[in-house]
Design a protein around this motif. Structure first.
Motif, short mmCIF file in Angstrom:
data_model
loop_
_atom_site.label_atom_id
_atom_site.label_comp_id
_atom_site.label_asym_id
_atom_site.label_seq_id
_atom_site.Cartn_x
_atom_site.Cartn_y
_atom_site.Cartn_z
N ARG A 10 0.83 -1.22 0.00
CA ARG A 10 0.00 0.00 0.00
C ARG A 10 0.86 1.26 0.00
N ALA A 11 1.99 1.21 0.71
CA ALA A 11 2.89 2.37 0.75
C ALA A 11 3.46 2.64 -0.65
N CYS A 12 3.83 1.54 -1.36
CA CYS A 12 4.38 1.70 -2.74
C CYS A 12 3.32 2.31 -3.64
N ARG A 13 2.10 1.80 -3.47
CA ARG A 13 1.02 2.26 -4.33
C ARG A 13 0.73 3.75 -4.10
N LYS A 14 0.77 4.15 -2.84
CA LYS A 14 0.48 5.55 -2.52
C LYS A 14 1.54 6.45 -3.16
N SER A 15 2.82 6.05 -3.02
CA SER A 15 3.89 6.86 -3.61
C SER A 15 3.72 6.93 -5.12
N ALA A 16 3.38 5.80 -5.73
CA ALA A 16 3.24 5.77 -7.19
C ALA A 16 2.09 6.68 -7.64
N LEU A 17 0.96 6.60 -6.94
CA LEU A 17 -0.21 7.40 -7.34
C LEU A 17 0.05 8.89 -7.13
N ASP A 18 0.71 9.22 -6.01
CA ASP A 18 1.03 10.64 -5.76
C ASP A 18 1.95 11.18 -6.86
N ALA A 19 2.94 10.36 -7.24
CA ALA A 19 3.89 10.83 -8.26
C ALA A 19 3.23 10.91 -9.64
N PHE A 20 2.24 10.07 -9.87
CA PHE A 20 1.59 10.04 -11.19
C PHE A 20 0.55 11.15 -11.35
N SER A 21 0.00 11.58 -10.24
CA SER A 21 -1.10 12.54 -10.27
C SER A 21 -0.84 13.78 -11.16
N PRO A 22 0.33 14.46 -11.02
CA PRO A 22 0.55 15.62 -11.91
C PRO A 22 0.64 15.25 -13.39
N PHE A 23 1.19 14.05 -13.70
CA PHE A 23 1.24 13.62 -15.11
C PHE A 23 -0.18 13.45 -15.64
N HIS A 24 -1.03 12.85 -14.79
CA HIS A 24 -2.41 12.56 -15.18
C HIS A 24 -3.18 13.85 -15.46
N ARG A 25 -2.92 14.86 -14.64
CA ARG A 25 -3.62 16.15 -14.85
C ARG A 25 -3.20 16.76 -16.18
N LYS A 26 -1.89 16.63 -16.49
CA LYS A 26 -1.37 17.22 -17.73
C LYS A 26 -1.79 16.44 -18.97
N ASN A 27 -1.79 15.11 -18.84
CA ASN A 27 -2.09 14.26 -19.99
C ASN A 27 -2.97 13.09 -19.54
#
Ligand code: C2E
Ligand code: CA
Ligand code: CA
Length: 406
Positions: free
Chosen positions: A65-82
């Motif tokens: 769950r900790a890995c997943r949270k870090s991954a989702l947090d890091a991906f969030s700005p990419f997702h907003r942009k594209n």
């Protein structure tokens, strides 16, 4: 001894590795890979070591769950942009066997990070999951929530092809043990081609992992891979570096693939013209020869045409007239293959063969098959056929198997 709790508390880092499409020359998304540092020594801990330490300490779910949270947090700005980018996330297989698997935690985490579940690809190493029923519940419930499903490391370890109907993956990731050196390994390329047929037939995309060289990228593309991941395009990098210019490698590959495709088409045309000319020459030689003398004449001709494995004649109804005459260099009787493959005898009905059906249907007088395993010799060959008139009025179809030099 790794201080797993301390590591989880201080937060897990992630690196992103780009996944690209050569066909559309674009970035498809990233695979998120856990990166942790030992707080006591400052050393990087490989994810495989980290996960087995967590399993031993009974902290697998927390780490996952900790890995997943870090991954989702890091991906969030990419997702907003594209919003069309995908995030590929690894799922510890032991988690799928746990009761927490269907708790809706993933969907909540994804929504909390402001990401759509359709942008998330769940990677499952199918051979590691013990409980098939639990795996089915896990994949079906997440599919219903909009997530995409990928089989990871296909071709590595136990190749449980029977899990494919169970998982019904949207993406098949071929393990790097298959893609590595594919440009030099005939069997590896054939495996990827076969998996490509499986993927196309089941509506999945094929992803080649661990592509390290231009040659392997081109060979994987030619074998039918849709998506690519590997050091040739980009190593895993910190998320803020993940959009760096790896697309120049994509451009290099597409230029090379186009060049090679043109070469193949040109080569095919030339060899088709060559085969036809060779058969026309033979037809002219044998048109006036009485049937009893034909085998000797064909044997003589075979000695002059390197690469031709065997030759035989059919009547207009597709029935073989006379024996199959094989070159002395072809795999002969008495070889290891002789019980599997043997030349057809006089009278054999070939009317179901592709070349016969094509000539009949398309009303053409010649045809060259795609490469296949010759039933006469077991070699990979192409059959060239030509219908021609004979002095006695009966038309015949001349068939010759040419060995493919792959
Ligand atoms: P994987 O899922 O097969 O991940 C791909 C691994 O291949 C990564 O190693 C990546 O760095 C490496 N790789 C990528 N391209 C190439 C290439 O061209 N050549 C070579 N030789 N290697 C390449 P990494 O990061 O060490 O991860 C190892 C494994 O640990 C992963 O294998 C995955 O099973 C697991 N893992 C990593 N992060 C996570 C995570 O967040 N959660 C879970 N559950 N497992 C993770
Ligand atoms: Ca993976
Ligand atoms: Ca993998």
């Amino acid at each position: 001894m790794i201080a797993i709790e301390k590591i989880i508390e201080s937060g897990i880092g992630v690196f992103f590795q780009p996944i690209v499409s050569v066909r559309t020359k674009s970035l498809t998304g990233f695979e998120s890979l856990a990166r942790a540092v030992d707080p006591d020594t400052g050393d990087m801990i490989p994810p495989t070591v980290l996960f087995s330490a967590a399993a031993k300490a009974g902290k697998l779910l927390e780490l996952d769950r900790a890995c997943r949270k870090s991954a989702l947090d890091a991906f969030s700005p990419f997702h907003r942009k594209n919003p069309s980018l995908l995030l590929f996330m690894n799922f510890e297989s032991a988690i799928i066997d746990m009761p927490a698997a269907g708790s809706g935690h993933l969907l909540r985490s994804v929504r909390d990070a402001g990401i759509d579940s359709r942008n998330i690809v769940i990677e499952i190493v199918e051979s590691k999951v013990n409980d098939s029923a639990a795996m089915r519940v896990f994949t079906e419930s997440h599919r219903a929530e909009g997530f995409l499903i990928a089989i990871d490391d296909m071709g590595e370890g136990h190749s449980n092809l029977n899990r494919i109907p169970l998982l019904r993956p949207d993406i098949m990731k071929i393990d790097r043990s298959i893609t590595h050196g594919i440009s030099r390994e005939y069997y590896h390329k054939k495996i990827v081609e076969a998996l490509c047929v499986l993927a196309r037939g089941t509506g999945a995309l094929l992803l080649a992992e661990g592509v390290e060289t231009e040659e392997d990228a081109v060979a994987s593309y030619e074998a039918g891979a849709d998506l690519f991941q590997g050091f040739f395009f980009s190593r895993p990098v910190p998320p803020h570096e993940a959009e760096a210019d790896f697309l120049s490698s994509v451009e290099t590959i597409s230029v090379e693939c186009r060049r090679r495709a043109a070469e193949v088409y040109r080569g095919r045309l030339t060899s088709e013209e060559k085969f036809r000319a060779v058969l026309e020459g033979l037809a002219a030689e044998i048109a006036g020869i009485p049937p009893v003398m034909l085998p000797d004449q064909l044997r003589c001709w075979l000695r002059r045409v390197p690469g031709c494995e065997c030759v035989y004649l059919l009547d207009r109804s597709g029935r073989q007239t006379g024996p199959t005459v094989c070159a002395e260099t072809a795999r002969g009787a008495g070889s290891r293959y002789s019980l599997l493959y043997h030349p057809a005898d006089s009278g054999t009905d070939h009317s179901l063969k592709e070349y016969y059906c094509m000539m009949k249907t398309l009303r053409v007088d010649s045809f060259i098959s795609e490469p296949y395993i010759s039933l006469a010799t077991g070699s990979v060959c192409r059959t060239a056929t030509l219908s021609f008139p004979r002095f006695d009025g009966d038309g015949l179809i001349l068939c010759a198997d040419f060995r493919c030099m792959e």
